[in-house]
Design an enzyme around this catalytic site. Sequence first.
Site, PDB file in Angstrom:
ATOM      1  N   HIS A  49      -8.648   3.531 -10.169  1.00 46.59           N
ATOM      2  CA  HIS A  49      -8.111   3.953 -11.551  1.00 46.59           C
ATOM      3  C   HIS A  49      -8.185   5.365 -11.617  1.00 46.59           C
ATOM      4  O   HIS A  49      -8.197   5.903 -12.453  1.00 46.59           O
ATOM      5  CB  HIS A  49      -9.165   3.772 -12.503  1.00 46.59           C
ATOM      6  CG  HIS A  49      -9.312   2.199 -13.126  1.00 46.59           C
ATOM      7  ND1 HIS A  49      -8.603   1.573 -14.072  1.00 46.59           N
ATOM      8  CD2 HIS A  49      -9.874   1.115 -12.148  1.00 46.59           C
ATOM      9  CE1 HIS A  49      -8.868   0.092 -13.904  1.00 46.59           C
ATOM     10  NE2 HIS A  49      -9.677  -0.136 -12.779  1.00 46.59           N
ATOM     11  N   LEU A 143      -4.413  -8.125  -6.535  1.00 48.37           N
ATOM     12  CA  LEU A 143      -3.388  -7.802  -5.084  1.00 48.37           C
ATOM     13  C   LEU A 143      -2.053  -7.388  -5.538  1.00 48.37           C
ATOM     14  O   LEU A 143      -1.226  -7.376  -4.741  1.00 48.37           O
ATOM     15  CB  LEU A 143      -3.600  -9.076  -4.285  1.00 48.37           C
ATOM     16  CG  LEU A 143      -4.997  -9.333  -3.767  1.00 48.37           C
ATOM     17  CD1 LEU A 143      -4.926 -10.657  -2.717  1.00 48.37           C
ATOM     18  CD2 LEU A 143      -5.795  -8.230  -3.227  1.00 48.37           C
ATOM     19  N   SER A 144      -1.807  -7.123  -6.984  1.00 45.12           N
ATOM     20  CA  SER A 144      -0.557  -6.572  -7.251  1.00 45.12           C
ATOM     21  C   SER A 144       0.537  -7.611  -7.159  1.00 45.12           C
ATOM     22  O   SER A 144       1.587  -7.069  -6.745  1.00 45.12           O
ATOM     23  CB  SER A 144      -0.502  -5.220  -6.444  1.00 45.12           C
ATOM     24  OG  SER A 144       0.363  -4.562  -7.557  1.00 45.12           O
ATOM     25  N   ASP A 190       0.568   0.855  -7.787  1.00 44.67           N
ATOM     26  CA  ASP A 190       1.111  -0.179  -7.008  1.00 44.67           C
ATOM     27  C   ASP A 190       2.418  -0.397  -6.316  1.00 44.67           C
ATOM     28  O   ASP A 190       2.633  -0.622  -5.306  1.00 44.67           O
ATOM     29  CB  ASP A 190       0.724  -1.354  -8.239  1.00 44.67           C
ATOM     30  CG  ASP A 190      -0.948  -1.587  -8.481  1.00 44.67           C
ATOM     31  OD1 ASP A 190      -1.813  -0.974  -7.787  1.00 44.67           O
ATOM     32  OD2 ASP A 190      -1.125  -2.181  -9.428  1.00 44.67           O
TER      33      ASP A 190
HETATM   34  C1  GLA Z   1      -3.918  -1.807 -11.602  1.00 44.28           C
HETATM   35  C2  GLA Z   1      -3.076  -0.989 -12.182  1.00 44.28           C
HETATM   36  C3  GLA Z   1      -2.987   0.233 -11.152  1.00 44.28           C
HETATM   37  C4  GLA Z   1      -4.258   1.047 -10.897  1.00 44.28           C
HETATM   38  C5  GLA Z   1      -5.182  -0.118 -10.755  1.00 44.28           C
HETATM   39  C6  GLA Z   1      -6.706   0.752 -10.658  1.00 44.28           C
HETATM   40  O1  GLA Z   1      -3.868  -2.456 -10.493  1.00 44.28           O
HETATM   41  O2  GLA Z   1      -1.928  -1.448 -12.114  1.00 44.28           O
HETATM   42  O3  GLA Z   1      -1.882   1.207 -11.654  1.00 44.28           O
HETATM   43  O4  GLA Z   1      -4.606   1.736 -12.281  1.00 44.28           O
HETATM   44  O5  GLA Z   1      -5.535  -0.931 -11.607  1.00 44.28           O
HETATM   45  O6  GLA Z   1      -6.783   1.604  -9.602  1.00 44.28           O
END
Ligand code: GLA
Length: 406
Positions: A49, A143-144, A190
């Site tokens: 974060h 995992l984005s 991400d």
């Molecule tokens: C999510 C958000 C990122 C980042 C993380 C926490 O994945 O998309 O931008 O803030 O949380 O590290």
Amino acid sequence: MPAPVNHPEAPLRLERMGAHAVEFLGHYGPGAGLRHFFSPGRVNLFGGHLDYNGGPVMPTAIDRGTFIAVRPRSDSIVRMTSGLGQGGVEFDLARLPDQRLGSWVDYPLGVVIDLARRTCMGGGTPVGMDISFGGDLPIGSGLSSSASICVGTALMLDTLWGLGMSAVECVHAALSAEREFVGVQCGIMDPFAIGCARRDHILWLDCKDESYEHLPIDQASLAILVTDTGVKRELAASEFNLRVQQCGEAYEFLRRGSSDAECLRDIPMSVLDACRPQMDPVLARRAEHVIRETQRTFLAREHLLVGETVGLGACMSQTHASLRDLYDVSCPELDLLVEAARDCPQALGARLTGAGFGGCTVTLVQRGAEETVRAALSARFEAQYGRVPTVEVFGGDSGPREIQLP
Ligand code: GLA
């Protein structure tokens, strides 16, 4: 966008993408000219974060991600479908949609709309296409998958429409789709972790000025284990936006004591200590996490560079404690897995990855001990929750690219 360094594609990926191509043809019908793109997911190892607070982050791309099969059309119609979720969309590039649909399709749609407008403004005429999305990245687990689909779509359009975008421009196109079209206040980590990935490296990204470098990770001595709690991150969007807001408020309060601070990451701990008695305690805890996590991420970088893996793992576990106690983004299932890793001598450290509120933990493990750690985490989780979590060892990845299927 320049092509990443070529490594031979893993047979399993080619097989899965081959199956996805068959689905494409089943859906849209036979025909020549089909092209294939892959875009990875990511795990964040350090800097939880911090991105939207201007801090440093250390994520790495993983060898699972989004598959995009696409076939250009002779008209200006775009059709999008996915084996991953319900629904799809069809529209004419001459009349771009201006409303969200409220489903997965909003992510790639936001990128298409943005890049189609830019193409037209540059005097070009974007051609239509049939697109199918698929993949092997667990969705909604931290995992984005959303950045993976957005960056992959940007690269695919850059290639098909000949836009000549750099990797960082693709990252920004993906980010603006998520922020402006979908409406999640996510940070830059991400899409950057995905768009600027290099295999066998951790990305060092300073989110204040977007400077970055690739730090080598010794794959022969370290492995990354990802354990999915199976807990759906229902609060992730609303609570995430709340954390962004709280950090903004904490910064506004604390900057009075530190006039040259450009973001929360710049506030010294001494200023927070001095202001704490007058501050909302929740905002003070959020700020403390950000300030200490920034220091810890610099320390983790030093440990990584000199191969100090025990110190590296300890930083990771301290990150988790801070995300749990100061930032309030953990849950009992995540905490249990981190505790189980702590009690396992072959695990160097563990933390939640992504925004939190469920999803996955990432555990740093001595290479060779993956199975021992996997068994220990699974047994502990099963004893407590009566179900076996998914524990996977992910390899690294070199970023989004076009793939030639055999
Ligand atoms: C999510 C958000 C990122 C980042 C993380 C926490 O994945 O998309 O931008 O803030 O949380 O590290």
